[in-house]
Structures are given as structure tokens and as C-alpha cells.
Design a protein around this motif. Sequence first.
Motif, PDB file in Angstrom:
ATOM      1  N   PRO A 107       0.600  -1.101   0.048  1.00  0.00           N
ATOM      2  CA  PRO A 107       0.012   0.125   0.023  1.00  0.00           C
ATOM      3  C   PRO A 107       0.873   1.300   0.042  1.00  0.00           C
ATOM      4  CG  PRO A 107      -0.023  -0.902   2.154  1.00  0.00           C
ATOM      5  CD  PRO A 107       0.902  -1.938   1.466  1.00  0.00           C
ATOM      6  N   ASP A 108       2.183   1.065   0.195  1.00  0.00           N
ATOM      7  CA  ASP A 108       2.938   2.246   0.415  1.00  0.00           C
ATOM      8  C   ASP A 108       4.296   1.994   0.097  1.00  0.00           C
ATOM      9  OD1 ASP A 108       3.446   0.859   2.862  1.00  0.00           O
ATOM     10  OD2 ASP A 108       3.216   2.416   4.023  1.00  0.00           O
ATOM     11  N   ASN A 109       5.226   2.946   0.180  1.00  0.00           N
ATOM     12  CA  ASN A 109       6.500   2.892  -0.082  1.00  0.00           C
ATOM     13  C   ASN A 109       7.244   3.330   1.245  1.00  0.00           C
ATOM     14  OD1 ASN A 109       6.700   1.970  -2.562  1.00  0.00           O
ATOM     15  ND2 ASN A 109       6.688   4.340  -3.515  1.00  0.00           N
ATOM     16  N   PHE A 110       8.667   3.109   1.186  1.00  0.00           N
ATOM     17  CA  PHE A 110       9.547   3.571   2.645  1.00  0.00           C
ATOM     18  C   PHE A 110       9.071   4.808   2.817  1.00  0.00           C
ATOM     19  CE2 PHE A 110      13.329   5.417   4.246  1.00  0.00           C
ATOM     20  CZ  PHE A 110      13.687   4.504   5.153  1.00  0.00           C
ATOM     21  N   PRO A 111       8.756   5.312   4.115  1.00  0.00           N
ATOM     22  CA  PRO A 111       9.129   4.457   5.317  1.00  0.00           C
ATOM     23  C   PRO A 111       8.106   3.989   5.967  1.00  0.00           C
ATOM     24  CG  PRO A 111       8.743   6.955   5.829  1.00  0.00           C
ATOM     25  CD  PRO A 111       8.600   7.008   4.176  1.00  0.00           C
ATOM     26  N   PHE A 112       7.085   3.642   4.905  1.00  0.00           N
ATOM     27  CA  PHE A 112       5.883   2.517   5.103  1.00  0.00           C
ATOM     28  C   PHE A 112       5.048   3.109   6.467  1.00  0.00           C
ATOM     29  CE2 PHE A 112       9.461   0.154   3.707  1.00  0.00           C
ATOM     30  CZ  PHE A 112       9.204  -0.268   2.417  1.00  0.00           C
ATOM     31  N   ALA A 113       4.825   4.343   6.309  1.00  0.00           N
ATOM     32  CA  ALA A 113       3.774   5.029   7.091  1.00  0.00           C
ATOM     33  C   ALA A 113       2.520   4.300   7.186  1.00  0.00           C
ATOM     34  CB  ALA A 113       3.588   6.305   6.894  1.00  0.00           C
ATOM     35  N   ILE A 114       1.830   3.722   5.924  1.00  0.00           N
ATOM     36  CA  ILE A 114       0.864   3.320   5.918  1.00  0.00           C
ATOM     37  C   ILE A 114       0.657   1.979   6.431  1.00  0.00           C
ATOM     38  CG2 ILE A 114      -1.160   2.427   4.270  1.00  0.00           C
ATOM     39  CD1 ILE A 114      -0.905   5.497   4.458  1.00  0.00           C
ATOM     40  N   HIS A 115       1.795   1.084   6.184  1.00  0.00           N
ATOM     41  CA  HIS A 115       1.742  -0.248   6.923  1.00  0.00           C
ATOM     42  C   HIS A 115       1.869   0.132   8.435  1.00  0.00           C
ATOM     43  CE1 HIS A 115       3.377  -2.480   3.336  1.00  0.00           C
ATOM     44  NE2 HIS A 115       2.852  -3.493   4.148  1.00  0.00           N
ATOM     45  N   LYS A 116       2.763   0.895   8.852  1.00  0.00           N
ATOM     46  CA  LYS A 116       2.728   1.233  10.325  1.00  0.00           C
ATOM     47  C   LYS A 116       1.464   1.570  11.096  1.00  0.00           C
ATOM     48  CE  LYS A 116       7.791   1.916  10.045  1.00  0.00           C
ATOM     49  NZ  LYS A 116       8.911   2.968   9.648  1.00  0.00           N
ATOM     50  N   LEU A 117       0.811   2.584  10.214  1.00  0.00           N
ATOM     51  CA  LEU A 117      -0.415   3.035  10.774  1.00  0.00           C
ATOM     52  C   LEU A 117      -1.461   2.054  11.040  1.00  0.00           C
ATOM     53  CD1 LEU A 117      -2.453   5.455  11.693  1.00  0.00           C
ATOM     54  CD2 LEU A 117      -2.931   5.727   9.223  1.00  0.00           C
ATOM     55  N   LEU A 118      -1.826   1.301   9.892  1.00  0.00           N
ATOM     56  CA  LEU A 118      -2.766   0.206   9.815  1.00  0.00           C
ATOM     57  C   LEU A 118      -2.544  -0.818  10.873  1.00  0.00           C
ATOM     58  CD1 LEU A 118      -3.603   0.106   6.096  1.00  0.00           C
ATOM     59  CD2 LEU A 118      -4.840   1.095   7.757  1.00  0.00           C
ATOM     60  N   LEU A 119      -1.244  -1.367  10.795  1.00  0.00           N
ATOM     61  CA  LEU A 119      -0.661  -2.368  11.655  1.00  0.00           C
ATOM     62  C   LEU A 119      -0.877  -2.024  13.078  1.00  0.00           C
ATOM     63  CD1 LEU A 119       2.020  -3.960   9.339  1.00  0.00           C
ATOM     64  CD2 LEU A 119      -0.333  -5.099   9.642  1.00  0.00           C
ATOM     65  N   SER A 120      -0.275  -1.055  13.546  1.00  0.00           N
ATOM     66  CA  SER A 120      -0.572  -0.647  14.702  1.00  0.00           C
ATOM     67  C   SER A 120      -1.902  -0.257  15.451  1.00  0.00           C
ATOM     68  CB  SER A 120       0.536   1.019  15.245  1.00  0.00           C
ATOM     69  OG  SER A 120      -0.207   1.823  14.616  1.00  0.00           O
ATOM     70  N   ASN A 121      -2.799  -0.307  14.573  1.00  0.00           N
ATOM     71  CA  ASN A 121      -4.381  -0.259  14.872  1.00  0.00           C
ATOM     72  C   ASN A 121      -5.050  -1.363  14.665  1.00  0.00           C
ATOM     73  OD1 ASN A 121      -5.123   2.580  15.823  1.00  0.00           O
ATOM     74  ND2 ASN A 121      -3.529   2.973  13.938  1.00  0.00           N
ATOM     75  N   GLY A 122      -4.366  -2.539  14.638  1.00  0.00           N
ATOM     76  CA  GLY A 122      -4.764  -4.001  14.375  1.00  0.00           C
ATOM     77  C   GLY A 122      -5.586  -4.359  12.893  1.00  0.00           C
ATOM     78  N   ILE A 123      -5.061  -3.423  12.023  1.00  0.00           N
ATOM     79  CA  ILE A 123      -5.640  -3.709  10.746  1.00  0.00           C
ATOM     80  C   ILE A 123      -4.522  -4.561  10.009  1.00  0.00           C
ATOM     81  CG2 ILE A 123      -6.548  -2.739   8.616  1.00  0.00           C
ATOM     82  CD1 ILE A 123      -7.221  -0.445  10.396  1.00  0.00           C
ATOM     83  N   LEU A 124      -4.984  -5.836   9.569  1.00  0.00           N
ATOM     84  CA  LEU A 124      -4.064  -6.740   8.903  1.00  0.00           C
ATOM     85  C   LEU A 124      -4.255  -5.935   7.296  1.00  0.00           C
ATOM     86  CD1 LEU A 124      -4.921  -9.967  10.247  1.00  0.00           C
ATOM     87  CD2 LEU A 124      -3.449  -8.696  10.859  1.00  0.00           C
ATOM     88  N   ILE A 125      -2.824  -6.336   6.689  1.00  0.00           N
ATOM     89  CA  ILE A 125      -2.760  -6.115   5.205  1.00  0.00           C
ATOM     90  C   ILE A 125      -2.557  -7.300   4.383  1.00  0.00           C
ATOM     91  CG2 ILE A 125      -1.554  -4.870   3.642  1.00  0.00           C
ATOM     92  CD1 ILE A 125      -0.567  -2.928   6.183  1.00  0.00           C
ATOM     93  N   MET A 126      -3.508  -7.440   3.448  1.00  0.00           N
ATOM     94  CA  MET A 126      -3.434  -8.513   2.461  1.00  0.00           C
ATOM     95  C   MET A 126      -2.940  -8.002   0.979  1.00  0.00           C
ATOM     96  SD  MET A 126      -6.275 -11.595   1.716  1.00  0.00           S
ATOM     97  CE  MET A 126      -7.574 -10.311   1.987  1.00  0.00           C
ATOM     98  N   GLU A 127      -1.947  -8.665   0.556  1.00  0.00           N
ATOM     99  CA  GLU A 127      -1.086  -8.125  -0.781  1.00  0.00           C
ATOM    100  C   GLU A 127      -1.220  -9.203  -1.887  1.00  0.00           C
ATOM    101  OE1 GLU A 127       1.815  -5.238   1.806  1.00  0.00           O
ATOM    102  OE2 GLU A 127       2.499  -7.225   1.323  1.00  0.00           O
ATOM    103  N   ASN A 128      -1.417  -8.791  -3.103  1.00  0.00           N
ATOM    104  CA  ASN A 128      -0.951  -9.775  -4.235  1.00  0.00           C
ATOM    105  C   ASN A 128      -2.242 -10.401  -4.364  1.00  0.00           C
ATOM    106  OD1 ASN A 128       1.515  -8.752  -4.697  1.00  0.00           O
ATOM    107  ND2 ASN A 128       2.369 -10.111  -3.146  1.00  0.00           N
ATOM    108  N   LEU A 129      -3.543  -9.976  -4.304  1.00  0.00           N
ATOM    109  CA  LEU A 129      -4.820 -10.468  -4.334  1.00  0.00           C
ATOM    110  C   LEU A 129      -5.106 -10.461  -6.011  1.00  0.00           C
ATOM    111  CD1 LEU A 129      -7.014  -8.862  -1.865  1.00  0.00           C
ATOM    112  CD2 LEU A 129      -6.412 -11.211  -2.020  1.00  0.00           C
ATOM    113  N   ASN A 130      -6.077 -11.533  -6.554  1.00  0.00           N
ATOM    114  CA  ASN A 130      -5.986 -11.651  -8.064  1.00  0.00           C
ATOM    115  C   ASN A 130      -7.537 -11.706  -8.166  1.00  0.00           C
ATOM    116  OD1 ASN A 130      -3.478 -12.244  -9.383  1.00  0.00           O
ATOM    117  ND2 ASN A 130      -3.417 -13.583  -7.344  1.00  0.00           N
TER     118      ASN A 130
END
Length: 164
Positions: A107-130
Motif C-alpha cells: 500500500p505504500d513505499n519507504f518509510p512505510f507509514a501506511i503499513h505502520k498506521l494500519l498494523l499498529s491499529n490492528g488492521i491486517l494487510i493482504m497483498e497480491n490479490l487476484n
Amino acid sequence: MHAGTHIDAPRHFLDCGKRIGDFGLEKFIGKGCLLDVRGESNIALKQEYFQLVQEGDIVLLFTGLGSLFRENSYYENFNDHPLVEIELAEFFVERKIKMLGMDTPKPDNFPFAIHKLLLSNGILIMENLNDLEKLVSVPSFEVIALPLKIHAEASIVRAVARVQ
């Protein structure tokens, strides 16, 4: 654990975060909400999302790139994929969604602010769907994305949408 369709757990970016096996099955099953974001280079919050996205949803972002998954261009253009804007990620946190899935590798590039925001709030991230194009005209569906029960910061997953 980050090749193919997979789910990132908080431990992926947070030292004290939960691992994938620490979550109950209910975290990986839920009402699906597809957001059609094809053609957007920055995936921004839109007014219509206030009606579409509900608490506990598993939100899927359909960029159209999932159709290129097994082609070289999917990986060669890794840094050109659409990215989630911070305002949209904050909206997901406010809505308390279970998981954000997308047909891109991140969902983002370095420094991965989106990853950190979502994951720190208990929202998992699923990648590479088809095959998200199959859900465009589906009014209601359930997402089932069960990971391996392992002591790791991510897991490969078989994600399915069950039409209701």
C-alpha cells in the motif's frame, strides 16, 4: 512469507506487534467491501466511502493490477504501483476495518507509514490479490482469507470471496 498472496501481521513492522498466529479466525473472515480504484496513482479518500465502508469490513482495493500478477511488468514496475494516501488509511482506522486487501504488492513505499498506521491499529494487510474484477458488480460478499497458524510476521493465504 511475502511471495504471492499473503497477509502482513503487526510484527512485520512493529517490534512488539502480534504475529499472524496470534489472531483468532474471526479476524480473517468478514463482510467484504470492494473499492474500485482503477486508474488512480494515489488512492485517496472519496465521499462515497463514508457510505460503503462499515466497521468490521474487509476492504479490498481493486486497482486492476492483479491481472498482471504473473507477468514481469508486475514486478518491474514495483515502485510505480498505486499507493494509499494517509487520509484514506486514517479513515480505515476510524472505521475499524478488519483488514485491507489489494491487488498490488504494497500500500505504500519507504518509510512505510501506511503499513505502520494500519498494523499498529490492528488492521491486517493482504497483498497480491487476484481476480478482483469478478467482484465489481457483486452487491454482497464475504471474504475468507485463512493464513497458516504460525509464529511469523506474515503468512501465505488462500483468499476467497463467497458471494451471498
